[in-house]
Write a protein that holds these residues in place. Structure first.
Motif, PDB file in Angstrom:
ATOM      1  N   GLU A   1     -38.086  40.183 -41.118  1.00  0.00           N
ATOM      2  CA  GLU A   1     -36.850  39.803 -41.828  1.00  0.00           C
ATOM      3  C   GLU A   1     -36.658  38.293 -41.855  1.00  0.00           C
ATOM      4  OE1 GLU A   1     -35.583  40.817 -37.538  1.00  0.00           O
ATOM      5  OE2 GLU A   1     -37.041  41.542 -39.025  1.00  0.00           O
ATOM      6  N   ALA A   2     -37.399  37.563 -41.021  1.00  0.00           N
ATOM      7  CA  ALA A   2     -37.296  36.101 -41.035  1.00  0.00           C
ATOM      8  C   ALA A   2     -38.271  35.469 -42.025  1.00  0.00           C
ATOM      9  CB  ALA A   2     -37.561  35.548 -39.636  1.00  0.00           C
ATOM     10  N   LEU A   3     -39.154  36.295 -42.591  1.00  0.00           N
ATOM     11  CA  LEU A   3     -40.161  35.779 -43.530  1.00  0.00           C
ATOM     12  C   LEU A   3     -39.978  36.316 -44.944  1.00  0.00           C
ATOM     13  CD1 LEU A   3     -43.379  36.226 -41.310  1.00  0.00           C
ATOM     14  CD2 LEU A   3     -42.237  34.062 -41.824  1.00  0.00           C
ATOM     15  N   ALA A   4     -39.688  37.629 -45.059  1.00  0.00           N
ATOM     16  CA  ALA A   4     -39.739  38.297 -46.364  1.00  0.00           C
ATOM     17  C   ALA A   4     -38.563  37.912 -47.250  1.00  0.00           C
ATOM     18  CB  ALA A   4     -39.773  39.814 -46.163  1.00  0.00           C
ATOM     19  N   GLY A   5     -38.886  37.426 -48.465  1.00  0.00           N
ATOM     20  CA  GLY A   5     -37.844  36.970 -49.391  1.00  0.00           C
ATOM     21  C   GLY A   5     -37.738  37.816 -50.643  1.00  0.00           C
ATOM     22  N   GLY A   6     -38.260  39.055 -50.589  1.00  0.00           N
ATOM     23  CA  GLY A   6     -38.164  39.926 -51.759  1.00  0.00           C
ATOM     24  C   GLY A   6     -39.296  39.686 -52.749  1.00  0.00           C
ATOM     25  N   GLU A   7     -39.211  40.389 -53.871  1.00  0.00           N
ATOM     26  CA  GLU A   7     -40.301  40.412 -54.857  1.00  0.00           C
ATOM     27  C   GLU A   7     -40.801  39.013 -55.230  1.00  0.00           C
ATOM     28  OE1 GLU A   7     -43.198  42.154 -56.812  1.00  0.00           O
ATOM     29  OE2 GLU A   7     -41.701  43.328 -55.719  1.00  0.00           O
ATOM     30  N   ASP A   8     -39.870  38.102 -55.561  1.00  0.00           N
ATOM     31  CA  ASP A   8     -40.299  36.750 -55.960  1.00  0.00           C
ATOM     32  C   ASP A   8     -39.976  35.705 -54.893  1.00  0.00           C
ATOM     33  OD1 ASP A   8     -37.556  36.658 -56.162  1.00  0.00           O
ATOM     34  OD2 ASP A   8     -37.501  35.732 -58.155  1.00  0.00           O
ATOM     35  N   GLY A   9     -39.580  36.173 -53.700  1.00  0.00           N
ATOM     36  CA  GLY A   9     -39.265  35.248 -52.605  1.00  0.00           C
ATOM     37  C   GLY A   9     -37.892  34.614 -52.688  1.00  0.00           C
ATOM     38  N   MET A  10     -37.158  34.897 -53.762  1.00  0.00           N
ATOM     39  CA  MET A  10     -35.910  34.169 -54.032  1.00  0.00           C
ATOM     40  C   MET A  10     -34.643  34.977 -53.709  1.00  0.00           C
ATOM     41  SD  MET A  10     -36.736  31.145 -55.064  1.00  0.00           S
ATOM     42  CE  MET A  10     -38.285  31.077 -54.147  1.00  0.00           C
ATOM     43  N   GLU A  11     -34.812  36.147 -53.085  1.00  0.00           N
ATOM     44  CA  GLU A  11     -33.673  37.055 -52.877  1.00  0.00           C
ATOM     45  C   GLU A  11     -32.498  36.371 -52.167  1.00  0.00           C
ATOM     46  OE1 GLU A  11     -33.583  41.075 -50.506  1.00  0.00           O
ATOM     47  OE2 GLU A  11     -34.966  41.268 -52.200  1.00  0.00           O
ATOM     48  N   LEU A  12     -32.767  35.772 -51.006  1.00  0.00           N
ATOM     49  CA  LEU A  12     -31.687  35.098 -50.270  1.00  0.00           C
ATOM     50  C   LEU A  12     -31.330  33.761 -50.901  1.00  0.00           C
ATOM     51  CD1 LEU A  12     -32.975  37.059 -47.958  1.00  0.00           C
ATOM     52  CD2 LEU A  12     -31.511  35.678 -46.497  1.00  0.00           C
ATOM     53  N   ILE A  13     -32.327  33.113 -51.484  1.00  0.00           N
ATOM     54  CA  ILE A  13     -32.088  31.780 -52.061  1.00  0.00           C
ATOM     55  C   ILE A  13     -31.099  31.867 -53.223  1.00  0.00           C
ATOM     56  CG2 ILE A  13     -33.242  29.908 -53.330  1.00  0.00           C
ATOM     57  CD1 ILE A  13     -35.637  30.408 -51.335  1.00  0.00           C
ATOM     58  N   ARG A  14     -31.143  32.951 -53.991  1.00  0.00           N
ATOM     59  CA  ARG A  14     -30.148  33.136 -55.067  1.00  0.00           C
ATOM     60  C   ARG A  14     -28.734  33.136 -54.497  1.00  0.00           C
ATOM     61  NH1 ARG A  14     -34.337  36.321 -56.907  1.00  0.00           N
ATOM     62  NH2 ARG A  14     -35.086  35.724 -58.971  1.00  0.00           N
ATOM     63  N   ARG A  15     -28.547  33.838 -53.394  1.00  0.00           N
ATOM     64  CA  ARG A  15     -27.212  33.905 -52.780  1.00  0.00           C
ATOM     65  C   ARG A  15     -26.794  32.537 -52.233  1.00  0.00           C
ATOM     66  NH1 ARG A  15     -27.501  38.213 -48.303  1.00  0.00           N
ATOM     67  NH2 ARG A  15     -25.391  37.429 -47.949  1.00  0.00           N
ATOM     68  N   ILE A  16     -27.740  31.832 -51.638  1.00  0.00           N
ATOM     69  CA  ILE A  16     -27.427  30.513 -51.071  1.00  0.00           C
ATOM     70  C   ILE A  16     -27.009  29.546 -52.177  1.00  0.00           C
ATOM     71  CG2 ILE A  16     -28.422  28.514 -49.876  1.00  0.00           C
ATOM     72  CD1 ILE A  16     -30.289  30.670 -48.448  1.00  0.00           C
ATOM     73  N   ILE A  17     -27.795  29.505 -53.253  1.00  0.00           N
ATOM     74  CA  ILE A  17     -27.502  28.602 -54.379  1.00  0.00           C
ATOM     75  C   ILE A  17     -26.151  28.960 -55.000  1.00  0.00           C
ATOM     76  CG2 ILE A  17     -28.287  27.974 -56.734  1.00  0.00           C
ATOM     77  CD1 ILE A  17     -30.358  26.868 -54.928  1.00  0.00           C
ATOM     78  N   ASP A  18     -25.858  30.241 -55.020  1.00  0.00           N
ATOM     79  CA  ASP A  18     -24.628  30.729 -55.633  1.00  0.00           C
ATOM     80  C   ASP A  18     -23.385  30.339 -54.822  1.00  0.00           C
ATOM     81  OD1 ASP A  18     -23.349  32.218 -57.668  1.00  0.00           O
ATOM     82  OD2 ASP A  18     -23.062  33.879 -56.264  1.00  0.00           O
ATOM     83  N   GLN A  19     -23.509  30.320 -53.503  1.00  0.00           N
ATOM     84  CA  GLN A  19     -22.326  30.165 -52.645  1.00  0.00           C
ATOM     85  C   GLN A  19     -22.183  28.805 -51.982  1.00  0.00           C
ATOM     86  OE1 GLN A  19     -23.440  34.003 -50.445  1.00  0.00           O
ATOM     87  NE2 GLN A  19     -21.215  34.060 -50.311  1.00  0.00           N
ATOM     88  N   ALA A  20     -23.261  28.037 -51.906  1.00  0.00           N
ATOM     89  CA  ALA A  20     -23.256  26.830 -51.060  1.00  0.00           C
ATOM     90  C   ALA A  20     -22.166  25.828 -51.423  1.00  0.00           C
ATOM     91  CB  ALA A  20     -24.629  26.159 -51.102  1.00  0.00           C
ATOM     92  N   ALA A  21     -21.898  25.642 -52.728  1.00  0.00           N
ATOM     93  CA  ALA A  21     -20.927  24.618 -53.148  1.00  0.00           C
ATOM     94  C   ALA A  21     -19.552  24.847 -52.521  1.00  0.00           C
ATOM     95  CB  ALA A  21     -20.816  24.594 -54.669  1.00  0.00           C
ATOM     96  N   ASP A  22     -19.198  26.111 -52.273  1.00  0.00           N
ATOM     97  CA  ASP A  22     -17.887  26.423 -51.686  1.00  0.00           C
ATOM     98  C   ASP A  22     -17.777  25.944 -50.236  1.00  0.00           C
ATOM     99  OD1 ASP A  22     -17.253  27.670 -54.047  1.00  0.00           O
ATOM    100  OD2 ASP A  22     -17.779  29.686 -53.335  1.00  0.00           O
ATOM    101  N   TYR A  23     -18.904  25.566 -49.654  1.00  0.00           N
ATOM    102  CA  TYR A  23     -18.925  25.179 -48.237  1.00  0.00           C
ATOM    103  C   TYR A  23     -19.377  23.724 -48.056  1.00  0.00           C
ATOM    104  CZ  TYR A  23     -18.193  30.052 -47.013  1.00  0.00           C
ATOM    105  OH  TYR A  23     -17.657  31.313 -46.871  1.00  0.00           O
TER     106      TYR A  23
END
Length: 298
Positions: free
Chosen positions: A227-249
Motif C-alpha cells: 500500500e506504500a508503493l501501489a498507485g493504481g492502474e496509471d500510478g496516479m490514483e492518490l496523486i489525483r486526490r492530492i492535486i484536487d485537495q492540496a490548495a485548501d491546505y
C-alpha cells in the motif's frame, strides 16, 4: 560454501570480497540505500561488527572471531536467499547522514526529496525561517518530516499516514531525532482526517507505482508494504486526490513538492493542464515536481 571453506575467511577483507562475489552471482537488486554490491556488503559487514560505517580502511586486515563471521554469513544468507533489503535486516536506514529506525511496516527511506530538503528548497522557499507550517503527507518512517523540521527551524511539522503501524515507526524516529515538540503525527487518509491548517510547504512521496510496474518489481521491493508503493492502474490514483485537495491546505504563496518516480508520462497524461517546475537532484530527473497554490486553484 561448506563450513570448512568458510574457515578460510579470516579478515574483514576476506569477508567483504566473499560477500561481493556472492551478491554478484545472485544478481541482487539494490536501491534501498546503496546501489551496488560493494557498498551493501561493506555496510552489512561494518554494521554486524559494530564498527563506524565510514571507517572500513583501518580494519580491512583485522581478523574476525568465528562467531562474528557466523553472524555476518547468516545475514548474507538472508539477503541472498530471501532477497530481504539490507535495511530490514539491520533495522535501520540512513538518509542525508541521519539514521532512521525501520521495519517492514514502512518503505525504506530513500526519497530524493531529502536532497532538496537539505538545500531548504532554495530558491522556491526564499526564507527558511519564515516557514511556519509544513505537511509531510504519506510520511511512512517519518524521515521527510524529521528532515523538514531540521531544514525549517521555526516550523511545526505535521506527519500524516493512513497506516497506524507506519506511524508507530515514525513516532520512534521523531523521538530519536529530539524534535518531538515540533512534529505531530496524524492517522489520516491523505487530508480526510486532518485538522484544517494552512501550510507553507507540503511534501509528499505517495504510492505512485503503476499496476504493470508493480507486477515487475524485483523481489526486494516485495518486502515493502504494497500500500506504500501501489498507485493504481496509471500510478496516479492518490496523486489525483492530492492535486484536487492540496490548495485548501496551503497559504497563498504555499508550494507542493511531489515525488512521482518513473511515472512522468503518466503524470503528464493525467494532468495536461498543469505546468509544474521539475526539480532535479543528483540521481533524479523528472521525478519530483513543484506546484504553487495558484497553479492548483481550480
Amino acid at each position: 560454501m561448506h563450513d570448512s571453506a568458510h574457515q578460510a575467511l579470516f579478515t574483514l577483507r576476506d569477508l567483504l570480497r566473499y560477500a561481493v562475489s556472492q551478491f554478484n552471482v545472485a544478481r541482487l537488486s539494490f536501491g534501498h540505500g546503496s546501489d551496488n554490491a560493494w557498498d551493501e556488503a561493506a555496510y552489512l559487514l561494518l554494521h554486524t561488527l559494530n564498527l563506524p560505517l565510514d571507517t572500513l580502511e583501518p580494519f580491512l586486515d583485522a581478523r574476525v572471531l568465528p562467531e562474528e563471521r557466523e553472524r555476518f554469513l547468516k545475514l548474507l544468507d538472508r539477503r541472498i536467499n530471501e532477497r530481504i533489503p539490507a535495511a530490514y535486516l539491520t533495522g535501520e536506514a540512513w538518509l542525508q547522514g541521519h539514521r532512521f529506525v525501520v521495519n517492514s511496516s514502512v518503505i525504506i527511506p530513500r526519497s530524493p526529496i531529502s536532497e532538496l530538503l537539505a538545500e531548504g528548497f532554495s530558491p522556491w522557499v526564499p526564507d527558511a525561517d519564515n516557514v511556519d507550517y509544513v505537511l509531510d503527507l504519506c510520511t511512512g518512517s517519518g524521515c521527510l518530516a524529521v528532515l523538514s523540521a531540521l531544514a525549517f527551524p521555526s516550523a511545526q511539522v505535521d506527519a500524516v499516514d493512513l497506516s497506524e503501524r507506519a506511524l508507530e515507526v515514525a513516532d520512534q524516529n521523531i523521538e530519536l531525532s529530539g524534535l518531538d515538540g515540533r512534529i505531530t503525527t496524524h492517522c489520516s487518509d491523505l487530508f480526510d482526517q486532518l485538522p484544517q491548517c494552512e501550510y507553507n510547504l507540503i511534501v509528499c512521496n505517495p504510492p505512485y507505482v503503476n499496476t504493470q510496474s508493480m507486477e515487475n518489481l524485483p523481489a526486494e521491493y516485495r518486502h515493502e508494504p504494497t500500500e506504500a508503493l501501489a498507485g493504481g492502474e496509471d500510478g496516479m490514483e492518490l496523486i489525483r486526490r492530492i492535486i484536487d485537495q492540496a490548495a485548501d491546505y496551503m497559504v497563498p504563496d504555499g508550494v507542493l513538492v511531489l515525488e512521482i518516480g518513473n511515472e512522468y508520462e503518466n503524470f503528464v497524461a493525467a494532468f495536461p493542464h498543469l505546468e509544474p517546475v521539475w526539480l532535479s537532484t543528483a540521481n533524479a530527473e523528472d521525478q519530483i515536481l513543484l506546484l504553487t497554490r495558484d497553479q492548483l486553484e481550480p
